[in-house]
Design a protein around this motif. Structure first.
Motif, PDB file in Angstrom:
ATOM      1  N   VAL A 154       0.870  -1.166   0.000  1.00  0.00           N
ATOM      2  CA  VAL A 154       0.000   0.000   0.000  1.00  0.00           C
ATOM      3  C   VAL A 154       0.913   1.223   0.000  1.00  0.00           C
ATOM      4  O   VAL A 154       1.858   1.278   0.782  1.00  0.00           O
ATOM      5  CB  VAL A 154      -0.903   0.018   1.250  1.00  0.00           C
ATOM      6  CG1 VAL A 154      -1.807   1.239   1.250  1.00  0.00           C
ATOM      7  CG2 VAL A 154      -1.725  -1.261   1.333  1.00  0.00           C
ATOM      8  N   MET A 155       0.665   2.140  -0.892  1.00  0.00           N
ATOM      9  CA  MET A 155       1.570   3.279  -1.022  1.00  0.00           C
ATOM     10  C   MET A 155       0.810   4.599  -1.025  1.00  0.00           C
ATOM     11  O   MET A 155      -0.287   4.682  -1.558  1.00  0.00           O
ATOM     12  CB  MET A 155       2.359   3.149  -2.313  1.00  0.00           C
ATOM     13  CG  MET A 155       3.360   4.271  -2.499  1.00  0.00           C
ATOM     14  SD  MET A 155       4.384   4.018  -3.941  1.00  0.00           S
ATOM     15  CE  MET A 155       3.266   4.546  -5.207  1.00  0.00           C
ATOM     16  N   SER A 156       1.405   5.613  -0.437  1.00  0.00           N
ATOM     17  CA  SER A 156       0.852   6.963  -0.495  1.00  0.00           C
ATOM     18  C   SER A 156       1.953   7.931  -0.887  1.00  0.00           C
ATOM     19  O   SER A 156       3.122   7.722  -0.556  1.00  0.00           O
ATOM     20  CB  SER A 156       0.332   7.398   0.881  1.00  0.00           C
ATOM     21  OG  SER A 156      -0.808   6.679   1.228  1.00  0.00           O
ATOM     22  N   ASN A 157       1.557   8.986  -1.558  1.00  0.00           N
ATOM     23  CA  ASN A 157       2.475  10.107  -1.722  1.00  0.00           C
ATOM     24  C   ASN A 157       2.565  10.815  -0.388  1.00  0.00           C
ATOM     25  O   ASN A 157       1.585  10.853   0.352  1.00  0.00           O
ATOM     26  CB  ASN A 157       1.926  11.124  -2.719  1.00  0.00           C
ATOM     27  CG  ASN A 157       1.802  10.558  -4.096  1.00  0.00           C
ATOM     28  OD1 ASN A 157       2.727   9.938  -4.591  1.00  0.00           O
ATOM     29  ND2 ASN A 157       0.647  10.764  -4.707  1.00  0.00           N
ATOM     30  N   ILE A 158       3.710  11.399  -0.105  1.00  0.00           N
ATOM     31  CA  ILE A 158       3.813  12.261   1.069  1.00  0.00           C
ATOM     32  C   ILE A 158       3.537  13.691   0.598  1.00  0.00           C
ATOM     33  O   ILE A 158       4.169  14.166  -0.341  1.00  0.00           O
ATOM     34  CB  ILE A 158       5.208  12.162   1.722  1.00  0.00           C
ATOM     35  CG1 ILE A 158       5.468  10.721   2.157  1.00  0.00           C
ATOM     36  CG2 ILE A 158       5.320  13.124   2.898  1.00  0.00           C
ATOM     37  CD1 ILE A 158       6.885  10.465   2.631  1.00  0.00           C
ATOM     38  N   ILE A 159       2.594  14.332   1.238  1.00  0.00           N
ATOM     39  CA  ILE A 159       2.240  15.700   0.865  1.00  0.00           C
ATOM     40  C   ILE A 159       2.521  16.608   2.057  1.00  0.00           C
ATOM     41  O   ILE A 159       2.383  16.179   3.200  1.00  0.00           O
ATOM     42  CB  ILE A 159       0.723  15.829   0.554  1.00  0.00           C
ATOM     43  CG1 ILE A 159       0.227  14.587  -0.186  1.00  0.00           C
ATOM     44  CG2 ILE A 159       0.415  17.063  -0.257  1.00  0.00           C
ATOM     45  CD1 ILE A 159      -1.272  14.579  -0.391  1.00  0.00           C
ATOM     46  N   GLY A 160       2.899  17.836   1.787  1.00  0.00           N
ATOM     47  CA  GLY A 160       3.157  18.776   2.873  1.00  0.00           C
ATOM     48  C   GLY A 160       4.438  19.520   2.602  1.00  0.00           C
ATOM     49  O   GLY A 160       4.749  19.857   1.469  1.00  0.00           O
ATOM     50  N   ILE A 177       7.386  18.371   2.833  1.00  0.00           N
ATOM     51  CA  ILE A 177       8.336  17.525   2.109  1.00  0.00           C
ATOM     52  C   ILE A 177       7.579  16.654   1.116  1.00  0.00           C
ATOM     53  O   ILE A 177       6.374  16.470   1.227  1.00  0.00           O
ATOM     54  CB  ILE A 177       9.187  16.642   3.046  1.00  0.00           C
ATOM     55  CG1 ILE A 177       8.282  15.694   3.850  1.00  0.00           C
ATOM     56  CG2 ILE A 177      10.041  17.478   3.966  1.00  0.00           C
ATOM     57  CD1 ILE A 177       9.046  14.536   4.458  1.00  0.00           C
ATOM     58  N   LYS A 178       8.342  16.138   0.144  1.00  0.00           N
ATOM     59  CA  LYS A 178       7.733  15.285  -0.876  1.00  0.00           C
ATOM     60  C   LYS A 178       8.433  13.934  -0.917  1.00  0.00           C
ATOM     61  O   LYS A 178       9.639  13.845  -0.698  1.00  0.00           O
ATOM     62  CB  LYS A 178       7.878  15.943  -2.247  1.00  0.00           C
ATOM     63  CG  LYS A 178       6.985  17.135  -2.434  1.00  0.00           C
ATOM     64  CD  LYS A 178       6.950  17.524  -3.910  1.00  0.00           C
ATOM     65  CE  LYS A 178       5.991  18.672  -4.132  1.00  0.00           C
ATOM     66  NZ  LYS A 178       6.427  19.880  -3.367  1.00  0.00           N
ATOM     67  N   GLY A 179       7.645  12.909  -1.203  1.00  0.00           N
ATOM     68  CA  GLY A 179       8.222  11.582  -1.311  1.00  0.00           C
ATOM     69  C   GLY A 179       7.130  10.540  -1.324  1.00  0.00           C
ATOM     70  O   GLY A 179       5.977  10.847  -1.626  1.00  0.00           O
ATOM     71  N   PHE A 180       7.536   9.308  -1.001  1.00  0.00           N
ATOM     72  CA  PHE A 180       6.577   8.219  -0.956  1.00  0.00           C
ATOM     73  C   PHE A 180       6.762   7.450   0.335  1.00  0.00           C
ATOM     74  O   PHE A 180       7.871   7.332   0.849  1.00  0.00           O
ATOM     75  CB  PHE A 180       6.820   7.230  -2.098  1.00  0.00           C
ATOM     76  CG  PHE A 180       6.408   7.744  -3.439  1.00  0.00           C
ATOM     77  CD1 PHE A 180       5.100   7.634  -3.856  1.00  0.00           C
ATOM     78  CD2 PHE A 180       7.337   8.335  -4.276  1.00  0.00           C
ATOM     79  CE1 PHE A 180       4.708   8.101  -5.095  1.00  0.00           C
ATOM     80  CE2 PHE A 180       6.962   8.807  -5.528  1.00  0.00           C
ATOM     81  CZ  PHE A 180       5.643   8.689  -5.931  1.00  0.00           C
ATOM     82  N   ILE A 181       5.660   6.924   0.829  1.00  0.00           N
ATOM     83  CA  ILE A 181       5.754   5.976   1.938  1.00  0.00           C
ATOM     84  C   ILE A 181       4.944   4.747   1.545  1.00  0.00           C
ATOM     85  O   ILE A 181       3.863   4.865   0.959  1.00  0.00           O
ATOM     86  CB  ILE A 181       5.308   6.590   3.278  1.00  0.00           C
ATOM     87  CG1 ILE A 181       5.452   5.579   4.398  1.00  0.00           C
ATOM     88  CG2 ILE A 181       3.890   7.170   3.197  1.00  0.00           C
ATOM     89  CD1 ILE A 181       5.469   6.192   5.795  1.00  0.00           C
ATOM     90  N   LEU A 182       5.509   3.599   1.813  1.00  0.00           N
ATOM     91  CA  LEU A 182       4.903   2.358   1.344  1.00  0.00           C
ATOM     92  C   LEU A 182       4.924   1.322   2.463  1.00  0.00           C
ATOM     93  O   LEU A 182       5.902   1.209   3.186  1.00  0.00           O
ATOM     94  CB  LEU A 182       5.715   1.886   0.136  1.00  0.00           C
ATOM     95  CG  LEU A 182       5.346   0.617  -0.592  1.00  0.00           C
ATOM     96  CD1 LEU A 182       5.617   0.800  -2.080  1.00  0.00           C
ATOM     97  CD2 LEU A 182       6.143  -0.563  -0.087  1.00  0.00           C
ATOM     98  N   PHE A 183       3.822   0.629   2.609  1.00  0.00           N
ATOM     99  CA  PHE A 183       3.756  -0.482   3.562  1.00  0.00           C
ATOM    100  C   PHE A 183       3.669  -1.770   2.770  1.00  0.00           C
ATOM    101  O   PHE A 183       2.874  -1.883   1.844  1.00  0.00           O
ATOM    102  CB  PHE A 183       2.527  -0.349   4.465  1.00  0.00           C
ATOM    103  CG  PHE A 183       2.238  -1.592   5.260  1.00  0.00           C
ATOM    104  CD1 PHE A 183       3.021  -1.918   6.358  1.00  0.00           C
ATOM    105  CD2 PHE A 183       1.206  -2.436   4.906  1.00  0.00           C
ATOM    106  CE1 PHE A 183       2.774  -3.077   7.088  1.00  0.00           C
ATOM    107  CE2 PHE A 183       0.940  -3.602   5.624  1.00  0.00           C
ATOM    108  CZ  PHE A 183       1.724  -3.923   6.718  1.00  0.00           C
ATOM    109  N   ALA A 184       4.514  -2.727   3.093  1.00  0.00           N
ATOM    110  CA  ALA A 184       4.507  -3.990   2.353  1.00  0.00           C
ATOM    111  C   ALA A 184       4.522  -5.166   3.310  1.00  0.00           C
ATOM    112  O   ALA A 184       5.116  -5.091   4.390  1.00  0.00           O
ATOM    113  CB  ALA A 184       5.725  -4.065   1.432  1.00  0.00           C
ATOM    114  N   MET A 185       3.840  -6.217   2.918  1.00  0.00           N
ATOM    115  CA  MET A 185       3.955  -7.462   3.682  1.00  0.00           C
ATOM    116  C   MET A 185       3.937  -8.638   2.727  1.00  0.00           C
ATOM    117  O   MET A 185       3.449  -8.545   1.601  1.00  0.00           O
ATOM    118  CB  MET A 185       2.860  -7.570   4.734  1.00  0.00           C
ATOM    119  CG  MET A 185       1.466  -7.550   4.190  1.00  0.00           C
ATOM    120  SD  MET A 185       0.283  -7.434   5.568  1.00  0.00           S
ATOM    121  CE  MET A 185      -1.161  -6.892   4.672  1.00  0.00           C
TER     122      MET A 185
END
Lengths: 200, 153
Positions: A64-70, A72-80
């Motif tokens: 599951v992935m989201s863009n980071i907004i605010g 700073i910019k980037g991505f955060i991803l949760f994986a299992m």
């Protein structure tokens, strides 16, 4: 593989602890079971090592992935791993299903929601610790080969080397255990901002 | 990832877990010399941090072509097969950054047209990852994807 000094490691471990703590509380509610958490493993690593840590490029994962907004910019991803995804879905459905079963829409949205909870928890701990405003975009999800999924955020931020924050957390309840991996990548400017704010 | 390899029959060549990355095979059917590129981004000139030319479709293909010719491939006989360039996550918005898979496959087509190498087969786009394996002895590109049956192009 890991280029961190003690201060940096402390900060990152703290993000793992606080974020994992928040996630643990939410998971307890969601799974109606008391969930505890082992000490999270936190490290900075490159893309290849990250992929290896989750079973290799061809290993199938749920992410599951989201863009980071605010600020700073980037991505955060949760994986299992799929095993964990199946355990989670079985638990939510209250029945044992074969690990061969294909997830239905409801299962997928449950996985997405859990990913979203974890992502939000870690990001808010990061926000608390750095004082930098950040929040996740609507989550997106994919079940596929780790190499195919994880290369996307790495590519977008031109980050293949030693700049991927990895937090591995093990959540355990009475009859369930979930191993989750968080991957966080900020773009170059944002990494500078974070380091500056943390005094690194 | 972000590299190319040259291989000569009876060897085969493979790359694992192509998502938005694109895999391009160039091969000379007359002598079984082939190369496989696993590129991540479309254009070399668009990125500041570009020490590795094989990371990009355009420069990766140019360098691989040169390496194939050095190896004894005949440019006039070269053919191309292309796979990958998927969009792994369903984004509702459609900004430049997010359709990197599509940009990669477009860059392959542009570059190969410029280099005058025909694309004889492709399996591109969609929303899933691919593992590909090329056999220069037969010219077959085998494509594996999660939840899809094996495909040979």
């Amino acid at each position: 593989m890991e280029k961190m000094d003690a201060t940096e490691l402390n900060y990152l471990t703290e993000i793992g602890n606080i974020g994992g703590g928040n996630a643990m509380t939410s998971l307890s509610v969601l799974l109606s079971s008391k969930i505890s958490m082992k000490m999270p493993k936190v490290s900075l690593m490159d893309f290849d090592d990250f992929v290896e840590s989750i079973g290799g490029a061809e290993n199938v994962i749920a992410a599951v992935m989201s863009n980071i907004i605010g600020e700073i910019k980037g991505f955060i991803l949760f994986a299992m791993n799929m095993e964990d995804a199946h355990r989670l879905v079985n638990r939510l459905r209250g029945i044992e299903l074969s690990t061969e079963i294909i997830f239905n829409d409801l299962d997928l949205s449950a996985i997405k929601e859990i990913g979203n909870i974890l992502i939000s928890s870690y990001l808010s701990s990061m926000e608390t610790l750095t004082g930098i405003h950040m929040r996740p975009s609507n989550p997106m999800m994919s079940i596929d080969m780790a190499g195919a999924i994880l290369s996307f955020p790495a590519i977008i931020n031109s980050r293949e080397h030693d700049d991927i924050l990895r937090i591995e957390s093990q959540f355990e309840g009475e009859d369930i255990s979930i191993n989750g991996h968080i991957m966080m990548i900020a773009d170059e400017e944002s990494s500078v901002i974070i380091r500056k704010r943390l005094g690194l | 990832m972000a590299e190319f390899e040259i291989c000569v029959r009876p060897q085969m060549i493979t790359t694992i877990g192509l998502g938005s990355c694109v895999g391009v095979v160039l091969y000379d059917p007359s002598n079984g010399i082939c190369g496989m590129l696993h590129a991540m981004l479309p254009h070399y000139s668009a990125i500041r941090n570009n020490s590795n030319r094989a990371k990009f479709v355009d420069t990766g293909l140019e360098d691989m072509l040169a390496a194939l010719i050095r190896q004894g491939a005949d440019k006039k006989r070269l053919k191309a097969k292309v796979a990958g360039g998927a969009q792994m996550f369903d984004f509702s918005s459609d900004s430049d950054v997010l359709s990197v898979g599509l940009q990669n496959t477009l860059a392959v087509k542009e570059t190969l047209e410029r280099l005058r190498i025909p694309i004889v087969a492709e399996d591109i786009g969609e929303h899933y990852g691919r593992t590909i394996c090329f056999d220069p002895a037969t010219g077959e590109l085998n494509i594996k994807a999660v939840g899809h049956s094996n495909l040979v192009i």
